[in-house]
Design a protein around this motif. Structure first.
Motif, short mmCIF file in Angstrom:
data_model
loop_
_atom_site.label_atom_id
_atom_site.label_comp_id
_atom_site.label_asym_id
_atom_site.label_seq_id
_atom_site.Cartn_x
_atom_site.Cartn_y
_atom_site.Cartn_z
N MET A 1 0.83 -1.19 0.00
CA MET A 1 0.00 0.00 0.00
C MET A 1 0.88 1.25 0.00
O MET A 1 1.98 1.25 0.53
N THR A 2 0.38 2.30 -0.59
CA THR A 2 1.14 3.54 -0.65
C THR A 2 0.47 4.67 0.13
O THR A 2 1.01 5.76 0.23
N GLU A 3 -0.71 4.43 0.68
CA GLU A 3 -1.42 5.47 1.42
C GLU A 3 -0.64 5.88 2.66
O GLU A 3 0.05 5.07 3.28
N THR A 4 -0.73 7.15 3.00
CA THR A 4 -0.09 7.63 4.22
C THR A 4 -0.98 7.44 5.44
O THR A 4 -0.52 7.61 6.55
N SER A 5 -2.25 7.12 5.23
CA SER A 5 -3.14 6.82 6.35
C SER A 5 -3.90 5.53 6.06
O SER A 5 -4.07 5.14 4.91
N LEU A 6 -4.31 4.89 7.12
CA LEU A 6 -5.00 3.61 7.03
C LEU A 6 -6.47 3.82 7.36
O LEU A 6 -6.81 4.19 8.48
N LYS A 7 -7.34 3.61 6.38
CA LYS A 7 -8.79 3.74 6.62
C LYS A 7 -9.27 2.48 7.32
O LYS A 7 -9.14 1.38 6.79
N MET A 8 -9.86 2.68 8.50
CA MET A 8 -10.21 1.54 9.34
C MET A 8 -11.67 1.57 9.77
O MET A 8 -12.23 2.64 10.03
N ALA A 9 -12.27 0.39 9.86
CA ALA A 9 -13.58 0.21 10.47
C ALA A 9 -13.39 -0.38 11.86
O ALA A 9 -12.56 -1.28 12.06
N MET A 10 -14.15 0.11 12.83
CA MET A 10 -14.14 -0.44 14.18
C MET A 10 -15.41 -1.22 14.38
O MET A 10 -16.52 -0.69 14.20
N VAL A 11 -15.28 -2.49 14.76
CA VAL A 11 -16.42 -3.40 14.85
C VAL A 11 -16.65 -3.80 16.29
O VAL A 11 -15.79 -4.40 16.94
N GLY A 12 -17.84 -3.44 16.80
CA GLY A 12 -18.17 -3.63 18.20
C GLY A 12 -18.01 -2.31 18.91
O GLY A 12 -16.88 -1.82 19.08
N CYS A 13 -19.10 -1.69 19.30
CA CYS A 13 -19.06 -0.31 19.80
C CYS A 13 -19.23 -0.23 21.31
O CYS A 13 -19.89 0.68 21.83
N GLY A 14 -18.65 -1.19 22.02
CA GLY A 14 -18.73 -1.18 23.47
C GLY A 14 -17.58 -0.45 24.12
O GLY A 14 -16.92 0.40 23.50
N GLY A 15 -17.28 -0.80 25.37
CA GLY A 15 -16.26 -0.11 26.12
C GLY A 15 -14.87 -0.23 25.53
O GLY A 15 -14.09 0.72 25.54
N ILE A 16 -14.53 -1.42 25.01
CA ILE A 16 -13.20 -1.60 24.45
C ILE A 16 -13.01 -0.73 23.22
O ILE A 16 -11.90 -0.26 22.94
N ALA A 17 -14.07 -0.49 22.46
CA ALA A 17 -13.97 0.39 21.29
C ALA A 17 -13.58 1.80 21.70
O ALA A 17 -12.80 2.46 21.01
N ARG A 18 -14.11 2.25 22.81
CA ARG A 18 -13.76 3.59 23.28
C ARG A 18 -12.31 3.67 23.72
O ARG A 18 -11.63 4.69 23.52
N ALA A 19 -11.81 2.60 24.30
CA ALA A 19 -10.39 2.56 24.66
C ALA A 19 -9.52 2.58 23.40
O ALA A 19 -8.51 3.28 23.35
#
Length: 338
Positions: A1-19
């Motif tokens: 990959m050549t992108e300077t940023s990584l587009k990410m999805a976060m799966v599971g929106c509980g407490g660990i997601a906030r951490a």
């Protein structure tokens, strides 16, 4: 990959997601969270508003429509393989929260599936990035406490209040694969392996004192390391107030290393040069930063092909240690980890 940023999805929106999100904001600037997923539409929308991303209730739809490069899977243990496979089919890189799986056969399928798909996999174990543990290992390597004699890990986890009509998923064996040992206990087993090497065999006893929790709420184990060092592991899902305690104590022929727990926790070195204990660093601050440092490592892994601090296969050690404990409880004997 050549992108300077990584587009990410976060799966599971509980407490660990906030951490994880807090860690990304403070320590992983190359990650751009553009999608979040939760089967609870309200939770997904609320978290999407927090991070400035698009909300989805379907992982499959997200990986095919959102244009993300990678997915941060924060799912109940029994859904790890399903979630990983959905990402593999869409050719997305994966961060998978620990434990890698509930059994070694599934874990091996998850590992081999990433290789077949040609995507990068990281098993997220933030303890790998606890700088107090890394520094403790450096002190051991320098001979600061001499030859290791024994070690102790204590994991006391305060139990949050829960609705008895809507129990946490971790309380069900079908979802978690066990109790405190396979779950939060992994964060204490990993540092022991980092500091002392691989665990060869264990003997353990467990108990249950939380009726609603199907897995063990207390575990005691003796660990024999490949080096011959004998250590102990103690884990308690606490329902009451907790007194001050240390996370780790490593005893050598010339001194000790102690890692305290809590917001005032420190890494302390005791030896002939420091008989009253040297405050080496804050233990709490290193742990608080670990989620973000971990995800920054993943971004570099994907974007720059930089090796991870620990490959995904290394996560088998915590899983196998916990499973060996459970076998030992059943047999009453020492059980091999590998």
């Amino acid at each position: 990959m050549t992108e300077t940023s990584l587009k990410m999805a976060m799966v599971g929106c509980g407490g660990i997601a906030r951490a994880h999100w807090h860690g990304i904001q403070n320590h992983a600037p190359r990650i751009d969270v553009t999608a979040v997923v939760d089967v609870d539409e309200r939770a997904a929308k609320e978290f999407a508003d927090t991070v400035g991303a698009r909300a989805y209730t379907s992982l499959e739809r997200c990986v095919h429509e959102s244009g993300v490069d990678a997915v941060d899977l924060m799912l109940p243990h029994h859904l790890h393989e399903w979630g990983a496979n959905a990402c593999y089919r869409a050719m997305k890189h994966v961060v998978l929260e620990k434990p890698i799986a509930m059994d070694t056969v599934t874990a091996e399928r998850i590992l081999s599936g990433a290789k077949r798909a040609g995507v990068k996999l990281m098993v997220a174990e933030q303890a790998q990035y606890w700088m107090d543990v890394v520094e403790a290992r450096a002190l051991i390597d320098k001979g600061a406490i001499g030859d290791i004699v024994t070690a102790k890990a204590c994991f006391y986890d305060p139990l949050k209040s829960f609705d008895k009509d809507n129990l946490p998923w971790r309380f069900k064996l079908a979802n978690s694969g066990g109790g405190i040992s396979i779950d939060g206990g992994a964060h204490w087993i990993r540092p022991m392996r980092m500091m002392l090497g691989e665990i060869e065999e264990v003997v353990a006893a467990t108990g249950r004192f939380i009726p609603e929790m199907e897995g063990e709420s207390i575990a005691q184990a003796i660990l024999r390391f490949e080096s011959g060092v004998i250590g102990t592991f103690q884990a308690v899902q606490s329902t009451g107030r907790l007194a001050p305690i240390e996370d780790f104590r490593i005893t050598g022929t010339k001194g000790e290393i102690v890692i305290e727990r809590g917001r005032q926790g420190r890494l302390l070195l005791y030896n002939a040069e420091h008989p009253d204990g040297k405050n080496v660093m804050s233990a709490f601050e290193s742990k608080a930063a670990s989620y973000g440092v971990e995800l920054a490592d993943f971004a570099s892994f994907v974007l720059d092909d930089t090796p991870l601090a620990a490959p995904p296969e290394y996560a088998l050690g915590e899983l196998r240690a916990a499973i060996a404990m459970y076998r030992s409880v059943a047999t009453g004997r020492w059980e091999k980890v590998w």
